[in-house]
Design a protein around this motif. Sequence first.
Motif, PDB file in Angstrom:
ATOM      1  N   GLU A  73       0.593  -1.014   0.267  1.00  0.00           N
ATOM      2  CA  GLU A  73      -0.088   0.509  -0.194  1.00  0.00           C
ATOM      3  C   GLU A  73       0.810   1.401  -0.289  1.00  0.00           C
ATOM      4  OE1 GLU A  73      -3.040  -0.626   3.260  1.00  0.00           O
ATOM      5  OE2 GLU A  73      -3.683  -1.530   2.341  1.00  0.00           O
ATOM      6  N   ASN A  74       1.814   0.758   0.810  1.00  0.00           N
ATOM      7  CA  ASN A  74       2.883   2.649   1.179  1.00  0.00           C
ATOM      8  C   ASN A  74       3.273   2.463  -0.688  1.00  0.00           C
ATOM      9  OD1 ASN A  74       2.286   2.228   3.056  1.00  0.00           O
ATOM     10  ND2 ASN A  74       3.916   1.880   4.345  1.00  0.00           N
ATOM     11  N   TYR A  75       3.488   1.502  -1.162  1.00  0.00           N
ATOM     12  CA  TYR A  75       4.462   1.856  -2.750  1.00  0.00           C
ATOM     13  C   TYR A  75       3.466   2.137  -3.307  1.00  0.00           C
ATOM     14  CZ  TYR A  75       9.234  -0.559  -1.198  1.00  0.00           C
ATOM     15  OH  TYR A  75      10.238  -0.725  -0.274  1.00  0.00           O
ATOM     16  N   ALA A  76       1.977   1.951  -3.472  1.00  0.00           N
ATOM     17  CA  ALA A  76       1.634   2.517  -3.722  1.00  0.00           C
ATOM     18  C   ALA A  76       1.310   3.596  -4.375  1.00  0.00           C
ATOM     19  CB  ALA A  76      -0.200   1.339  -4.257  1.00  0.00           C
ATOM     20  N   ALA A  77       0.886   3.731  -2.776  1.00  0.00           N
ATOM     21  CA  ALA A  77       0.853   5.752  -2.885  1.00  0.00           C
ATOM     22  C   ALA A  77       1.498   5.833  -3.358  1.00  0.00           C
ATOM     23  CB  ALA A  77       0.744   5.443  -1.291  1.00  0.00           C
ATOM     24  N   VAL A  78       3.035   5.766  -3.142  1.00  0.00           N
ATOM     25  CA  VAL A  78       4.007   6.537  -3.460  1.00  0.00           C
ATOM     26  C   VAL A  78       3.670   6.614  -4.692  1.00  0.00           C
ATOM     27  CG1 VAL A  78       6.513   6.668  -3.452  1.00  0.00           C
ATOM     28  CG2 VAL A  78       5.498   6.179  -1.281  1.00  0.00           C
ATOM     29  N   ASP A  79       4.051   5.595  -5.386  1.00  0.00           N
ATOM     30  CA  ASP A  79       3.276   5.346  -7.159  1.00  0.00           C
ATOM     31  C   ASP A  79       2.582   6.173  -7.989  1.00  0.00           C
ATOM     32  OD1 ASP A  79       4.756   4.698  -9.538  1.00  0.00           O
ATOM     33  OD2 ASP A  79       3.491   2.437  -9.295  1.00  0.00           O
ATOM     34  N   GLN A  80       2.055   6.381  -7.428  1.00  0.00           N
ATOM     35  CA  GLN A  80       0.491   6.915  -7.339  1.00  0.00           C
ATOM     36  C   GLN A  80       0.459   8.579  -7.356  1.00  0.00           C
ATOM     37  OE1 GLN A  80      -3.231   6.437  -4.785  1.00  0.00           O
ATOM     38  NE2 GLN A  80      -4.927   7.409  -6.705  1.00  0.00           N
TER      39      GLN A  80
END
Length: 95
Positions: A73-80
């Motif tokens: 979820e953290n990587y997805a948020a950073v990627d977003q």
Amino acid sequence: MSSTSAPPHLLQRMAEKKKELEHLLALRQFASRLQTHFDELSEKFEALTQGNEAVCKVLENWTDVFRTIELTENYAAVDQDQNQQRSSLVKIPII
């Protein structure tokens, strides 16, 4: 020497010893049953112990699963966030 010619105190003592032998044989039989019962109980406890160890391993793995989900979820948020920054850079109108 026949048992009828034996003194009464010896006949009484023999009768007591026969009863004692009967009780000892019954005690041995009960002890054997008790040993069988405890052996079966021991096997059941062993199965429970193995089951508890398996549950413990599963629960330990859930900590890793939750940690992985959080990281994802953290990587997805950073990627977003990075995608939004790129898209905002790409969407600048050129006049």
